[in-house]
Design a protein around this motif. Structure first.
Motif, PDB file in Angstrom:
ATOM      1  N   UNK A  34       0.833  -1.204   0.000  1.00 37.25           N
ATOM      2  CA  UNK A  34       0.000   0.000   0.000  1.00 37.25           C
ATOM      3  C   UNK A  34       0.868   1.254   0.000  1.00 37.25           C
ATOM      4  N   UNK A  35       0.606   2.139  -0.959  1.00 38.25           N
ATOM      5  CA  UNK A  35       1.233   3.455  -0.933  1.00 38.25           C
ATOM      6  C   UNK A  35       0.163   4.427  -0.443  1.00 38.25           C
ATOM      7  N   UNK A  36       0.293   4.826   0.835  1.00 37.37           N
ATOM      8  CA  UNK A  36      -0.683   5.759   1.402  1.00 37.37           C
ATOM      9  C   UNK A  36      -0.036   7.136   1.489  1.00 37.37           C
ATOM     10  N   UNK A  37      -0.637   8.094   0.763  1.00 36.49           N
ATOM     11  CA  UNK A  37      -0.129   9.469   0.770  1.00 36.49           C
ATOM     12  C   UNK A  37      -0.893  10.270   1.828  1.00 36.49           C
ATOM     13  N   UNK A  38      -0.167  11.080   2.580  1.00 37.99           N
ATOM     14  CA  UNK A  38      -0.780  11.916   3.613  1.00 37.99           C
ATOM     15  C   UNK A  38      -0.728  13.385   3.242  1.00 37.99           C
ATOM     16  N   UNK A  39      -1.889  14.039   3.290  1.00 44.00           N
ATOM     17  CA  UNK A  39      -1.973  15.482   3.023  1.00 44.00           C
ATOM     18  C   UNK A  39      -1.996  16.195   4.371  1.00 44.00           C
ATOM     19  N   UNK A  73       3.349   6.831   4.083  1.00 49.77           N
ATOM     20  CA  UNK A  73       3.283   5.978   5.273  1.00 49.77           C
ATOM     21  C   UNK A  73       4.238   4.790   5.106  1.00 49.77           C
ATOM     22  N   UNK A  74       5.194   4.672   6.056  1.00 51.30           N
ATOM     23  CA  UNK A  74       6.155   3.561   5.974  1.00 51.30           C
ATOM     24  C   UNK A  74       6.193   2.776   7.272  1.00 51.30           C
ATOM     25  N   UNK A  75       6.620   1.542   7.178  1.00 48.40           N
ATOM     26  CA  UNK A  75       6.838   0.729   8.385  1.00 48.40           C
ATOM     27  C   UNK A  75       8.306   0.281   8.406  1.00 48.40           C
ATOM     28  N   UNK A 133      -4.020   2.020  10.358  1.00 46.23           N
ATOM     29  CA  UNK A 133      -4.720   2.991   9.506  1.00 46.23           C
ATOM     30  C   UNK A 133      -5.655   2.308   8.507  1.00 46.23           C
ATOM     31  N   UNK A 134      -6.882   2.862   8.386  1.00 50.91           N
ATOM     32  CA  UNK A 134      -7.836   2.384   7.383  1.00 50.91           C
ATOM     33  C   UNK A 134      -8.261   3.545   6.512  1.00 50.91           C
ATOM     34  N   UNK A 151      -5.085  13.145  10.752  1.00 52.50           N
ATOM     35  CA  UNK A 151      -6.209  12.335  11.243  1.00 52.50           C
ATOM     36  C   UNK A 151      -5.857  10.855  11.282  1.00 52.50           C
ATOM     37  N   UNK A 152      -4.684  10.493  10.821  1.00 55.78           N
ATOM     38  CA  UNK A 152      -4.273   9.081  10.780  1.00 55.78           C
ATOM     39  C   UNK A 152      -2.883   8.888  11.371  1.00 55.78           C
ATOM     40  N   UNK A 153      -2.762   9.050  12.692  1.00 57.27           N
ATOM     41  CA  UNK A 153      -1.469   8.776  13.319  1.00 57.27           C
ATOM     42  C   UNK A 153      -1.206   7.271  13.316  1.00 57.27           C
TER      43      UNK A 153
END
Lengths: 239, 239
Positions: free
Chosen positions: B16-21, B39-41, B79-80, B114-116
Motif C-alpha cells: 500500500x502506498x498511502x499518501x498523507x496530506x 506511510x512507511x513501516x 490505519x484504514x 487524522x491518521x497517526x
C-alpha cells in the motif's frame, strides 16, 4: 517433481486484451466510426473447454509478467504486438474453478489486417471478434474486456497515443480514424489535429498541404514521451 | 501442513502506498505548496530487517486483493483509508531475495494528522515520511513509490478526485490545498474552481460568498461518478 510450500499459494497467470483497428478504407469510406475488434482464442482444455477466452496462461517461475504475456500471445495466436501495457490485476477468489488464480492483464492495439491469428498451443481456434458482439467468454473475461476498453479510452482521452500504430509520418485522416476506432465515437479530424498540435505532440510534415485535415504530420517524440508519463494537463491549468 | 503443486508458484502479496496530506493551516499559511507524506513501516523480520518499507504482506488464499491490502495496512499501521485504488503489479524475478514474489499495489490519500500510525504485526515502527526525503526502502519499494506518485498525478490531471478527503460541502481554498499537495506544485484556486465547475463536478453552496476562491462548494456526485470511469475529455473535443 512437486513443489511444496508452507502456506497455500495462488496460481499466477497473464491475459492479453488485444484490440484490432480495421485498415482505413478509401477516402469516402472514412466518414464513419470504425469498429474495434478483440482477439480471442477457443479453449482446447477444461475448464471452459470450447468457450472463447482471452489469450493467456500461467507465468513461468523465472519470467517477468510482460514477457509471459508476450509468450502466451505468440503461442496461442501467433501475434506479437509492438507494445503491451499493464492494465490491472484480477484476483477475486472464485474466478477460476481450478482454485485461486490471479491474473495480470495487459492491453495492446494493432492493425487488425496486419495480424491474422493462427491458433496454437492450448487454443483450437484464434480469431478477431467485433468488440460490440463478443461471444460469452470463459472466467471473468467479459468483465476484463469491458474494463480494459474503459482503460484504453481513459488513456486516449488523458494522454498521447497512436504512435504504436502510425509511422513517423502519417496522414491526418489516418490518425483521426485510429482515434475514432479506439474511442468508439466520432472525432473531427481538424479539431483533433489542432489539440494535438497545441500539446506539441504532432507537427505538419514538410511540404504538407494547406488543408490541415488532409495534410501529413509527424510525431514529436520528445513531447510524446514526456506526456506519456503524466498525461495531459486535463484542467487546462498548466498543472 | 505443507501445500504441494505440480509446478512452482510465486508468492503473491499486496503493498500500500498511502499518501498523507497535511491539514491546511490558517488562511495566510495557505499560500504555499503543501508537502505530501508517505506511510512507511520498519521491517521487523528478514529480508531487509530494520529497513523501511511500504505496509503490505501476503494474500490469504481465500481473500480478495483489496481486502488483503486493507487488512495488512490495519495490522501494520492501524490505519484504514476510505478508498484503496489498484495501481499495478510488480513481479520482476529477483525483486524479493526469498524467491519469486508478485505484488499487487494499491494507493490511497488521507489527511495525515487524522491518521497517526501505530506499529503492529511485522512492523516495529510505523511513521509518516516526507515524500521528497524518504529513506532507502526495502525491495523495489523506491520504484513503487515513484511510479505510484506518477499514477496519482496522472489521475488528478485526468479525472475527478478529492471527494475521499473532503466533506460534501467544503471551502474552495481547502480543495485547492489538496490539489497542490497531490500534484506537488502550485495551482490557482480560482482557475481550478472554474474548470471543475465547467466539468460539472462542483457547484457553489447555497449562501456562498461572491468571491469564488473563498466561497463554499459542494460535489456533484452524479458527474463525479460518471467522469471517474472515463476521465476528463482531455482534448476538449467532446470525446
Amino acid at each position: 517433481m512437486p513443489f511444496t510450500y508452507q502456506y497455500p499459494r495462488p496460481a499466477v497467470c497473464v491475459d492479453c486484451v488485444v484490440f484490432g483497428v480495421p485498415r482505413p478504407p478509401s477516402r469516402r469510406g472514412r466518414r464513419r466510426i470504425p469498429g474495434l475488434s478483440v482477439l480471442l482464442i477457443r479453449r482446447l482444455r477444461e475448464p471452459f473447454a470450447g468457450r472463447y477466452a482471452l489469450p493467456g496462461g500461467f507465468v513461468e517461475i523465472d519470467e517477468p509478467l510482460e514477457a509471459a504475456a508476450r509468450r502466451e500471445l505468440v503461442e496461442e495466436t501467433g501475434i506479437t504486438p509492438v507494445q503491451l501495457l499493464p492494465v490491472g490485476m484480477y484476483g477475486d477468489p472464485g474466478r477460476d474453478p481450478r482454485g485461486r488464480t490471479i491474473s495480470a492483464v495487459f492491453r495492446a492495439v494493432v492493425w487488425k489486417q496486419e495480424h491474422p491469428p493462427t491458433a496454437g498451443d492450448d487454443a483450437d481456434a484464434a480469431a478477431w471478434f467485433p468488440l460490440r458482439r463478443l461471444p460469452a467468454l470463459a472466467f471473468d473475461h467479459d468483465l476484463i474486456v469491458r474494463e480494459t476498453w474503459q482503460s484504453l479510452r481513459r488513456a486516449v482521452r488523458g494522454g498521447p497515443c497512436g504512435a504504436e500504430l502510425l509511422p513517423s509520418e502519417f496522414e491526418a485522416e489516418t490518425l483521426a480514424w485510429v482515434y475514432r476506432a479506439m474511442l468508439g465515437r466520432w472525432v473531427e479530424a481538424d479539431k483533433l489535429l489542432a489539440q494535438l498540435q497545441r500539446y506539441g505532440l504532432i507537427r505538419q510534415a514538410a511540404g504538407g498541404q494547406k488543408d490541415a485535415a488532409v495534410g501529413r504530420y509527424r510525431w514529436n517524440p520528445a513531447s510524446y514521451r514526456k506526456q506519456e508519463k503524466l498525461g495531459f494537463d486535463g484542467l487546462g491549468l498548466g498543472l
